[in-house]
Design an enzyme around this catalytic site. Structure first.
Site, mmCIF file in Angstrom:
data_model
loop_
_atom_site.group_PDB
_atom_site.id
_atom_site.type_symbol
_atom_site.label_atom_id
_atom_site.label_comp_id
_atom_site.label_asym_id
_atom_site.label_seq_id
_atom_site.Cartn_x
_atom_site.Cartn_y
_atom_site.Cartn_z
ATOM 1 N N ARG A 1 -6.582 1.885 -37.336
ATOM 2 C CA ARG A 1 -6.817 3.320 -37.565
ATOM 3 C C ARG A 1 -7.835 3.881 -36.568
ATOM 4 N NH1 ARG A 1 -9.595 6.703 -41.492
ATOM 5 N NH2 ARG A 1 -8.425 8.647 -41.677
ATOM 6 N N LYS B 1 -25.488 -0.678 -38.238
ATOM 7 C CA LYS B 1 -24.373 -1.475 -37.724
ATOM 8 C C LYS B 1 -23.756 -0.840 -36.501
ATOM 9 C CE LYS B 1 -20.181 -1.455 -38.731
ATOM 10 N NZ LYS B 1 -18.883 -1.097 -38.085
ATOM 11 N N ASP C 1 -21.132 -6.537 -40.187
ATOM 12 C CA ASP C 1 -20.193 -5.737 -40.975
ATOM 13 C C ASP C 1 -19.615 -6.605 -42.078
ATOM 14 O OD1 ASP C 1 -18.446 -7.443 -39.692
ATOM 15 O OD2 ASP C 1 -17.037 -5.870 -39.119
#
Length: 330
Positions: free
Chosen positions: A144, A237, A256
């Site tokens: 995505r 992050k 993550d």
């Protein structure tokens, strides 16, 4: 109207980068660092960068870059392309085979994965592009993110070339994203990230010198990370991803979901967690642990372990497992 090059793979001449498989495999381009490289047929990859189209392919022995037959005869063309690729893949920075051997000796988990994932390097990307792409990465997956970044380039970038009937666009400039883009990005499906992209572009344009972002490469890791986190949409992050992939901080460990799962499963961090969420203290503990285990270029070692967690690499894991089983039955 500017005429863009129309190319076919069969028309290209191929120049050998003369790099061994243990030093570079193009799997590097699908492990969540850059989201703009597109696979073209089997073993070919393409991306518009620096105002031109870069086309790569690999065989079991080396990696090649493609140019037109006329360009192949001109060292003033092929030389700068090779130099740009060496910088992008950091081929002169580190001997990856030596580092893999060191990491494998230092850590049993890395040793169990390394043979299936040779040649995974950290890319040295343009900081502006890297920043915007990782703002798009928030609560997202690689597929995505790649789709969103592609929309961004088509909408606000410049068409650079057409290869195999597919158009390739350069990454949008700062100016193109600093004025009136939020509404259109929301229409394109960027959600809350649309505001962050617009706000960050405006901040960079109006509140900082033109070279401010690039100048962060000269800062120490903590100073670079702190500066990046002043931008909209950049948390710890995302800042760490940028530090590792475009700011020359090879010791950076972005933590993550995948890395948290590795730490919990392989390094005993599940016992240290007080909740299902990753606290700032636990984030730092995990990052420090990887730095202590792998030492210099620990962020590079982390990227190999991260790749091993991706579904897109399951074929490699299956192949490695099969080879181990074959060896045990001989």
């Amino acid at each position: 109207m500017v005429r863009v090059p129309q190319m076919q793979l069969s028309q290209l001449a191929w120049i050998d980068l003369k790099v061994a498989p243990k030093e570079l495999r193009l799997d590097t381009l699908r492990c969540g660092q850059s989201f703009r490289w597109k696979q073209v047929k089997e073993r070919h990859w393409a991306c518009a960068m620096q105002g031109q189209l870069f086309v790569l392919k690999e065989d079991p022995h080396t990696v090649y870059y493609g140019v037109t037959p006329a360009e192949a005869k001109n060292p003033h063309t092929t030389g700068p392309i090779k130099t740009a690729l060496y910088d992008y893949f950091q081929l002169d920075l580190v001997c990856l085979e030596t580092e893999y051997q060191r990491w494998a000796k230092a850590d049993h988990h890395f040793n169990s994965k390394a043979l299936a994932f040779p040649g995974i390097r950290i890319l040295r990307q343009d900081p502006w592009e890297n920043l915007i792409c990782f703002i798009c990465s928030s609560n997202n997956n690689i597929t995505r993110i790649s789709q969103m970044v592609d929309k961004l380039c088509i909408e606000y970038g410049t068409k650079i070339a057409t290869l195999e009937d597919e158009d390739y666009y350069g990454f949008p400039t700062l100016d193109s994203l600093a004025t009136g883009v939020e509404g259109r990005l929301r229409e394109l499906g960027f959600g809350y990230r649309a505001k962050y992209i617009h706000q960050t572009a405006q901040t960079l344009k109006h509140d900082h010198a033109p070279d401010w972002l690039l100048s962060l490469r000269q800062q120490e890791y903590e100073a670079t990370k702190t500066a990046l986190m002043t931008l909209a949409g950049v948390g710890p992050k995302v800042a760490d991803c940028i530090c590792l992939m475009s700011m020359d901080h090879a010791e950076t460990i972005p933590v993550d979901t995948h890395v948290w799962q590795i730490a919990a499963r392989e390094y005993g961090f599940s016992k240290k967690a007080t909740s299902k969420t990753l606290s700032p203290a636990l984030y730092k503990d995990i990052a420090d642990h990887f730095r202590n285990v792998f030492g210099p270029f620990s962020g590079w070692a982390h990227s190999v372990l991260f790749s091993a967690e991706l579904k897109s690499f399951e074929d490699k894991l299956d192949h490695a497992t099969l080879n181990k089983k074959r060896k045990r039955t001989r």
